[in-house]
Design an enzyme around this catalytic site. Structure first.
Site, PDB file in Angstrom:
ATOM      1  N   GLU A 121       0.836  -1.152   0.060  1.00  0.00           N
ATOM      2  CA  GLU A 121       0.011   0.002  -0.105  1.00  0.00           C
ATOM      3  C   GLU A 121       0.804   1.216  -0.025  1.00  0.00           C
ATOM      4  O   GLU A 121       1.462   1.657   0.886  1.00  0.00           O
ATOM      5  CB  GLU A 121      -0.713  -0.010   1.142  1.00  0.00           C
ATOM      6  CG  GLU A 121      -2.116   1.007   1.005  1.00  0.00           C
ATOM      7  CD  GLU A 121      -2.260   1.777   2.394  1.00  0.00           C
ATOM      8  OE1 GLU A 121      -2.438   3.132   2.123  1.00  0.00           O
ATOM      9  OE2 GLU A 121      -2.681   1.242   3.272  1.00  0.00           O
TER      10      GLU A 121
ATOM     11  N   CYS B  59      -2.321   8.680   3.131  1.00  0.00           N
ATOM     12  CA  CYS B  59      -1.960   8.408   1.725  1.00  0.00           C
ATOM     13  C   CYS B  59      -3.579   8.518   0.793  1.00  0.00           C
ATOM     14  O   CYS B  59      -3.532   8.609  -0.407  1.00  0.00           O
ATOM     15  CB  CYS B  59      -1.671   7.002   1.726  1.00  0.00           C
ATOM     16  SG  CYS B  59      -2.836   5.750   2.532  1.00  0.00           S
TER      17      CYS B  59
END
Length: 463
Positions: A231, A265
């Site tokens: 990720e 993010c």
């Protein structure tokens, strides 16, 4: 003995100092993990659930203390940090525990006379979790809890900025009675991380971090026949249509842009607004931004804390200055935020207009409280701009037209498509990214697939 130091962004002091693991400590951890997992995989799901729920109980019982630790380690205001445990962490952990029996159940196939056939989901073995500092519990829980529920052992390496998070996991599992060796943590540098990844006793790597870090992990994984979940970064867009509820869109997108000082993010970094409502949106967005309070995050009145380190603030400032040099206009005067000081991690929020995709601030990850806003003529232009990115983690649309949201969402290259919300992970849905936002999936029943391997049973009853 080499050590790692956690420098608090609050005042630049050394908040935590820990020795890096010696080679023999790493070896011992691997040996213990392999041995412990062989026994742990034999336990029932009910036993695993009881232990994991008790570990969650530990976190909830200590949420305020953990929240204060988080504030000192990475700078998020104290008014928010305990909620990382009470809300997101608890929600994700409990959901992944609750669906384990369904997600890990044998896969039945059609019956054939004289045979019993099914697919079993076997645990992988030892899962190596490499977690970041920005949401240190929310990111790690996505892998730690389901890995243990699936019958794996876990070795956690947490970021240098947030080492106490790894230690809290250890305390929680000890409180819960997890057998020794099923969960362990180690403090490592980058070179040591690579060495652990290539060790034959590691069966899966769950990494959350930068694209650069993802490439390093992938390079190490390529030495083996294993896979990893990556990720990575994001440059997440939002599209505000002409029919949007503007007040709702402004409120949520300001929060999505600036919460955690933009260090998310899946935070909002670029916004495209239909020209018919662009001026009003920008005016209201800037006005709400000016209501934030930048300052000491241990003060309960503070709504915007320092960034994690001065270099991160410097990077964001450089992007802003380069955009302005190429024609962008800054709508927020940093003087409105007295704590904003060059050479420190304290960085005022910034809203940029007159931006375009020739500017890094609209194409490269900023990871700071900075957002660019562009007008668009149509859905088609918004789709084109949203897709003009190396990233694809989340994207959002703000509209009252569900059919339009679905039609547009099918064309946007992203792992999660939101309508009228942003910057949120629903644990019932797959958390995944496309392009340089990574590979693999956590959360949901799909998230369990990466933490297990299929094993087919083909049994002939009548020999």
């Amino acid at each position: 003995m080499p050590t790692q130091k956690t420098i608090s962004p609050i005042n630049g002091s050394v908040y935590v100092e820990r020795p890096l693991a010696e080679p023999q400590e790493v070896e011992t951890a691997l040996v213990k993990a392999v041995a412990a997992q062989k026994e742990w995989r034999k336990t029932s799901l009910a036993e695993r659930e009881a232990i994991c729920r008790k570990a969650v109980e530990y976190f909830l019982n200590n949420a305020d203390e953990i929240g204060l630790e988080l504030t000192w380690q990475m700078g998020r205001p104290i008014r928010y940090t305990a909620n990382e445990i009470r809300k997101g962490f608890q929600e994700r952990a409990n959901y992944m525990i609750s669906i384990a029996s369904k997600a890990l159940a044998d896969v039945e196939v059609e019956e054939i006379s004289g045979f019993k056939r099914f697919i079993r989901r076997d645990p992988l073995g030892v899962v190596f979790v490499v977690a970041p500092w920005n949401y240190p519990y929310l990111t790690s829980v996505n892998s730690v809890i389901p890995a243990i529920m699936a019958g794996n052992a876990v070795i956690l390496k947490h970021a240098q900025q947030t080492p106490l998070c790894a230690e809290r996991y250890a305390a929680a599992f000890e409180y819960a009675g997890l057998p020794e060796g099923v969960f362990q943590y180690v403090h490592l540098n980058h070179e040591q991380v690579a060495q652990v990844i290539v060790d034959s006793r590691i069966d899966y790597v769950a990494f959350t971090g930068s694209v650069e870090g993802g490439h390093a992990v992938q390079k190490a994984i390529n030495e083996r026949f294993i896979i990893g979940g990556l990720e990575l970064g994001g440059k997440d867009p939002a599209y505000v249509r002409a029919d949007a509820n503007l007040a709702d869109a402004v409120e949520n997108l300001v929060d999505g842009s600036f919460f955690n000082s933009g260090q998310s993010c899946c935070g909002i970094e670029r916004i495209y607004v239909h020209k018919d409502v662009y001026d009003q949106f920008v005016t209201e967005f800037a006005a709400l931004t000016k209501t934030y309070t930048l300052g000491d995050p241990t003060n309960s009145e503070t709504t915007l804390g320092p960034m994690v380190r001065t270099s991160a603030a410097d990077f964001a400032q450089k992007q802003v200055e380069e955009a302005i040099a190429h024609g962008a206009k800054a709508l927020i005067d940093p003087k409105l935020f007295p704590a904003h000081q060059s050479g420190t991690p304290y960085f005022a929020p910034q809203v940029l207009v007159n931006v375009n995709h020739n500017m890094d601030v609209m194409t490269e990850e900023t990871f700071a409280p900075v957002v660019g806003i562009m007008p668009v003529e149509s859905d088609e232009e918004a789709i084109k701009l949203m897709n003009d990115s190396q990233y694809g983690l989340t994207a959002s649309i703000w509209t009252t037209d569900m059919d339009a949201a679905l039609t547009i969402g099918e064309q946007v290259e992203t792992g999660t498509w939101f309508m009228n919300r942003c910057d949120y992970l629903d644990p019932a849905l797959a958390w995944t990214g496309v392009k340089n936002s990574g590979r693999g999936c956590t959360l949901s029943t799909v998230g369990y697939e990466a933490l297990t391997r299929p094993k087919s049973f083909h049994l002939k009853i009548n020999a």
